[in-house]
Every structure is written in structure tokens, then in C-alpha cells.
Design a protein around this motif. Structure first.
Motif, PDB file in Angstrom:
ATOM      1  N   ILE A 221      32.408 -40.322 -49.305  1.00 26.86           N
ATOM      2  CA  ILE A 221      33.644 -40.910 -49.829  1.00 26.86           C
ATOM      3  C   ILE A 221      34.376 -39.797 -50.569  1.00 26.86           C
ATOM      4  CG2 ILE A 221      34.598 -42.608 -51.453  1.00 26.86           C
ATOM      5  CD1 ILE A 221      32.033 -44.260 -51.007  1.00 26.86           C
ATOM      6  N   SER A 222      35.704 -39.743 -50.426  1.00 31.46           N
ATOM      7  CA  SER A 222      36.428 -38.679 -51.106  1.00 31.46           C
ATOM      8  C   SER A 222      36.181 -38.778 -52.613  1.00 31.46           C
ATOM      9  CB  SER A 222      37.928 -38.758 -50.803  1.00 31.46           C
ATOM     10  OG  SER A 222      38.513 -39.846 -51.467  1.00 31.46           O
ATOM     11  N   ARG A 223      36.148 -37.628 -53.260  1.00 31.84           N
ATOM     12  CA  ARG A 223      35.801 -37.568 -54.691  1.00 31.84           C
ATOM     13  C   ARG A 223      36.720 -38.465 -55.539  1.00 31.84           C
ATOM     14  NH1 ARG A 223      30.945 -35.679 -53.767  1.00 31.84           N
ATOM     15  NH2 ARG A 223      30.761 -33.469 -53.292  1.00 31.84           N
ATOM     16  N   LYS A 224      38.000 -38.473 -55.202  1.00 31.01           N
ATOM     17  CA  LYS A 224      38.943 -39.270 -56.000  1.00 31.01           C
ATOM     18  C   LYS A 224      38.749 -40.768 -55.762  1.00 31.01           C
ATOM     19  CE  LYS A 224      42.859 -38.642 -52.779  1.00 31.01           C
ATOM     20  NZ  LYS A 224      42.488 -39.711 -51.880  1.00 31.01           N
ATOM     21  N   ASP A 225      38.206 -41.109 -54.598  1.00 27.98           N
ATOM     22  CA  ASP A 225      38.026 -42.523 -54.256  1.00 27.98           C
ATOM     23  C   ASP A 225      36.779 -43.146 -54.863  1.00 27.98           C
ATOM     24  OD1 ASP A 225      40.324 -42.918 -52.891  1.00 27.98           O
ATOM     25  OD2 ASP A 225      39.395 -43.406 -50.975  1.00 27.98           O
ATOM     26  N   ILE A 226      35.808 -42.326 -55.230  1.00 26.30           N
ATOM     27  CA  ILE A 226      34.544 -42.881 -55.716  1.00 26.30           C
ATOM     28  C   ILE A 226      34.761 -43.716 -56.978  1.00 26.30           C
ATOM     29  CG2 ILE A 226      33.799 -40.910 -57.126  1.00 26.30           C
ATOM     30  CD1 ILE A 226      31.516 -42.888 -54.745  1.00 26.30           C
ATOM     31  N   GLU A 227      35.765 -43.349 -57.785  1.00 25.53           N
ATOM     32  CA  GLU A 227      36.068 -44.117 -58.995  1.00 25.53           C
ATOM     33  C   GLU A 227      36.719 -45.460 -58.666  1.00 25.53           C
ATOM     34  OE1 GLU A 227      38.368 -41.719 -61.635  1.00 25.53           O
ATOM     35  OE2 GLU A 227      36.835 -40.156 -61.792  1.00 25.53           O
ATOM     36  N   SER A 228      37.259 -45.576 -57.452  1.00 23.56           N
ATOM     37  CA  SER A 228      37.882 -46.835 -57.010  1.00 23.56           C
ATOM     38  C   SER A 228      37.044 -47.493 -55.912  1.00 23.56           C
ATOM     39  CB  SER A 228      39.296 -46.561 -56.472  1.00 23.56           C
ATOM     40  OG  SER A 228      40.085 -45.919 -57.438  1.00 23.56           O
TER      41      SER A 228
ATOM     42  N   GLY B 189      30.840 -44.718 -41.289  1.00 20.94           N
ATOM     43  CA  GLY B 189      30.904 -43.747 -42.394  1.00 20.94           C
ATOM     44  C   GLY B 189      29.758 -43.987 -43.362  1.00 20.94           C
ATOM     45  N   GLY B 190      30.098 -44.221 -44.626  1.00 17.99           N
ATOM     46  CA  GLY B 190      29.070 -44.486 -45.627  1.00 17.99           C
ATOM     47  C   GLY B 190      28.613 -45.939 -45.681  1.00 17.99           C
TER      48      GLY B 190
ATOM     49  N   ILE C 181      27.907 -39.240 -37.164  1.00 17.37           N
ATOM     50  CA  ILE C 181      27.507 -38.215 -38.145  1.00 17.37           C
ATOM     51  C   ILE C 181      26.221 -38.662 -38.834  1.00 17.37           C
ATOM     52  CG2 ILE C 181      28.191 -36.944 -40.209  1.00 17.37           C
ATOM     53  CD1 ILE C 181      31.118 -37.339 -39.295  1.00 17.37           C
ATOM     54  N   GLY C 182      25.152 -37.922 -38.602  1.00 15.30           N
ATOM     55  CA  GLY C 182      23.825 -38.315 -39.047  1.00 15.30           C
ATOM     56  C   GLY C 182      23.681 -38.465 -40.551  1.00 15.30           C
ATOM     57  N   LYS C 183      24.320 -37.574 -41.323  1.00 11.54           N
ATOM     58  CA  LYS C 183      24.142 -37.638 -42.779  1.00 11.54           C
ATOM     59  C   LYS C 183      24.764 -38.906 -43.358  1.00 11.54           C
ATOM     60  CE  LYS C 183      28.169 -34.740 -43.955  1.00 11.54           C
ATOM     61  NZ  LYS C 183      28.622 -33.503 -44.621  1.00 11.54           N
ATOM     62  N   LYS C 184      25.797 -39.418 -42.699  1.00 13.09           N
ATOM     63  CA  LYS C 184      26.413 -40.663 -43.169  1.00 13.09           C
ATOM     64  C   LYS C 184      25.475 -41.847 -42.921  1.00 13.09           C
ATOM     65  CE  LYS C 184      31.179 -39.085 -42.957  1.00 13.09           C
ATOM     66  NZ  LYS C 184      32.552 -39.335 -42.523  1.00 13.09           N
ATOM     67  N   ILE C 185      24.819 -41.838 -41.773  1.00  9.43           N
ATOM     68  CA  ILE C 185      23.865 -42.906 -41.471  1.00  9.43           C
ATOM     69  C   ILE C 185      22.667 -42.840 -42.415  1.00  9.43           C
ATOM     70  CG2 ILE C 185      22.189 -43.669 -39.720  1.00  9.43           C
ATOM     71  CD1 ILE C 185      25.033 -44.749 -39.296  1.00  9.43           C
TER      72      ILE C 185
ATOM     73  N   THR D 237      22.328 -46.800 -36.938  1.00 10.62           N
ATOM     74  CA  THR D 237      21.965 -45.871 -35.870  1.00 10.62           C
ATOM     75  C   THR D 237      22.922 -44.687 -35.850  1.00 10.62           C
ATOM     76  OG1 THR D 237      21.174 -47.731 -34.531  1.00 10.62           O
ATOM     77  CG2 THR D 237      21.549 -45.652 -33.380  1.00 10.62           C
ATOM     78  N   HIS D 238      22.338 -43.496 -35.741  1.00 10.23           N
ATOM     79  CA  HIS D 238      23.125 -42.273 -35.567  1.00 10.23           C
ATOM     80  C   HIS D 238      23.437 -42.144 -34.080  1.00 10.23           C
ATOM     81  CE1 HIS D 238      23.073 -37.589 -35.351  1.00 10.23           C
ATOM     82  NE2 HIS D 238      24.311 -38.064 -35.360  1.00 10.23           N
ATOM     83  N   ALA D 239      24.644 -42.558 -33.705  1.00  6.58           N
ATOM     84  CA  ALA D 239      25.035 -42.546 -32.291  1.00  6.58           C
ATOM     85  C   ALA D 239      26.533 -42.780 -32.191  1.00  6.58           C
ATOM     86  CB  ALA D 239      24.296 -43.639 -31.519  1.00  6.58           C
ATOM     87  N   ARG D 240      27.057 -42.525 -30.995  1.00  5.02           N
ATOM     88  CA  ARG D 240      28.429 -42.921 -30.694  1.00  5.02           C
ATOM     89  C   ARG D 240      28.401 -44.380 -30.237  1.00  5.02           C
ATOM     90  NH1 ARG D 240      32.098 -39.121 -30.412  1.00  5.02           N
ATOM     91  NH2 ARG D 240      33.398 -40.336 -28.981  1.00  5.02           N
ATOM     92  N   ALA D 241      29.493 -45.064 -30.429  1.00  8.31           N
ATOM     93  CA  ALA D 241      29.545 -46.494 -30.080  1.00  8.31           C
ATOM     94  C   ALA D 241      29.183 -46.726 -28.620  1.00  8.31           C
ATOM     95  CB  ALA D 241      30.941 -47.044 -30.367  1.00  8.31           C
TER      96      ALA D 241
END
Length: 210
Positions: free
Chosen positions: A38-45, A75-76, A98-102, A120-124
Motif C-alpha cells: 500500500i502506498s506510504r501515504k495511504d496506510i494512514e487512511s 494486491g495486499g 506478484i508473489g510478495k503481495k500474496i 494464490t500467486h498466479a495470473r487470473a
């Protein structure tokens, strides 16, 4: 903003659901420091821009026990994790390329005790199985998105809405809908349900499997 924003709009949550939503702030702050999902500025929201936004889908439909929902490009974990908390008897399958998001999705789901979610780490396109609904949050243009999920829908509908797609997106969407070639797309403004300015240009696009 805290998880009380969620209980304001969804007052009938169980104590367990309230606790699960309340845990998300610390969990995402911890994981986001390690893996930027999540973008740094968005984590507070977080509760406004990610959790409540995800739950906009629940203002358009109530998923039923036994239904299967695919979250593409999660994503997350949005909108899948908030929806899985809200509908504990519905099965959610979250996918991202993106594996790290999963990894974050799996760890957050495990920490709050979600039993109705797999990730699952995969494409749809690589996901087997059939689903009643596909959800997603502004992953790409509709004309590019729908071919990824076409053919992944159960034949039998159980809900008040026919099996299909519920897509969170913002801005002026008429041209995008036109270019997609999709028929009977319904635009539901989230400002109809949520009073915060953030939702003034946010919509749920819904359409049946085509």
C-alpha cells in the motif's frame, strides 16, 4: 481513522468481525514496512481508502453461504480480505501475479483467523475452477480485464444478481465501458452509501457473465 468507520456503516457485525477489522491496522502497518503493498501515504487512511472502499461491493450485493468469489489482482488483499470478513460463509479465492503481495495476504488472513479464504500467486487466466462472482479493484481497463475471467463463471445463479463481475473503479467511466463492448453494465455510485469526499467519484461497476 479507525475500525469504528467500518462499524458506523456496517453496524450489525459480530464481535469476532469487529475484532478482525480492528486487527488490520497494525497488521498492514507491520507488513507494509517490510513489503510495500500500500502506498506510504495511504496506510494512514487504510480504513477509508482500502477497507471501506472494498466493502462498497457489499452495498451492491450480499454474498450467500456457499457462493464462490474470485478476487483478481488482489494486491495486499483488497477487496477480498474485507469481504471475506464480512461474509464468513462465502468462499474467497484471491489471486495476484506478484508473489510478495500474496505472501502478505496469506499472513494477514492467518493472523486474523480467516477460514474462508485462499490465496494464490498466479495470473487470473491460470486459475482453474468456476465462480459465482469475480471482484476486483481498478486493476486495468475493462476491455483488457474481462477476457482474463471469461469462462470462469458457474452456470447456476443463486443470488439476487446474476453471476458476473463487481468491479471497483473511479472517475469518468462511460468511455471505458463503451470500449469494453460489455453489455448492461450498471454503475452504482458509492457516494450513495458513504458520506466521505473520497467516494464522490468512486463506483461499483456490475455486469453479468457474458
Amino acid at each position: 481513522m479507525t475500525s469504528e468507520l467500518i462499524t458506523h456503516y456496517f453496524p450489525h457485525l459480530s464481535e469476532e468481525q469487529k475484532h478482525q477489522f480492528a486487527q488490520l491496522e497494525e497488521l498492514y502497518a507491520t507488513w507494509n514496512a517490510q513489503i510495500n503493498v500500500i502506498s506510504r501515504k495511504d496506510i494512514e487512511s487504510l480504513y477509508l481508502r482500502h477497507i471501506l472502499h472494498s466493502l462498497g461491493i457489499a452495498k451492491v450485493i450480499s454474498f450467500l453461504p456457499g457462493e464462490k468469489v474470485l478476487d483478481v489482482g488482489t494486491g495486499g488483499g483488497f477487496p477480498g480480505i474485507p469481504l471475506a470478513i464480512l461474509f464468513p460463509e462465502t468462499s474467497f479465492h484471491l489471486v495476484d501475479s506478484i508473489g510478495k503481495k500474496i505472501k502478505v495476504v496469506k499472513e494477514v488472513a492467518k493472523a486474523i483467523g480467516l477460514k474462508n479464504l485462499e490465496a494464490t500467486h498466479a495470473r487470473a487466466e491460470q486459475i482453474d475452477g468456476k465462480f459465482h462472482f469475480v471482484v476486483s479493484r481498478a486493476v486495468t481497463q475493462l476491455k483488457d480485464f474481462y477476457p482474463w475471467v471469461k469462462g470462469k463463471f458457474e452456470k447456476t445463479s443463486l443470488n439476487t444478481l446474476p453471476n458476473g463481475v463487481l468491479y471497483l473503479k473511479g472517475g469518468d467511466l462511460q468511455q471505458e465501458i463503451l470500449e469494453s463492448g460489455l453489455k448492461d453494465v450498471t454503475l452504482t455510485p458509492l457516494s450513495k452509501y458513504f458520506e466521505e469526499d473520497f467516494f464522490d467519484t468512486k463506483f461499483v461497476l456490475s455486469f453479468k457473465a457474458q
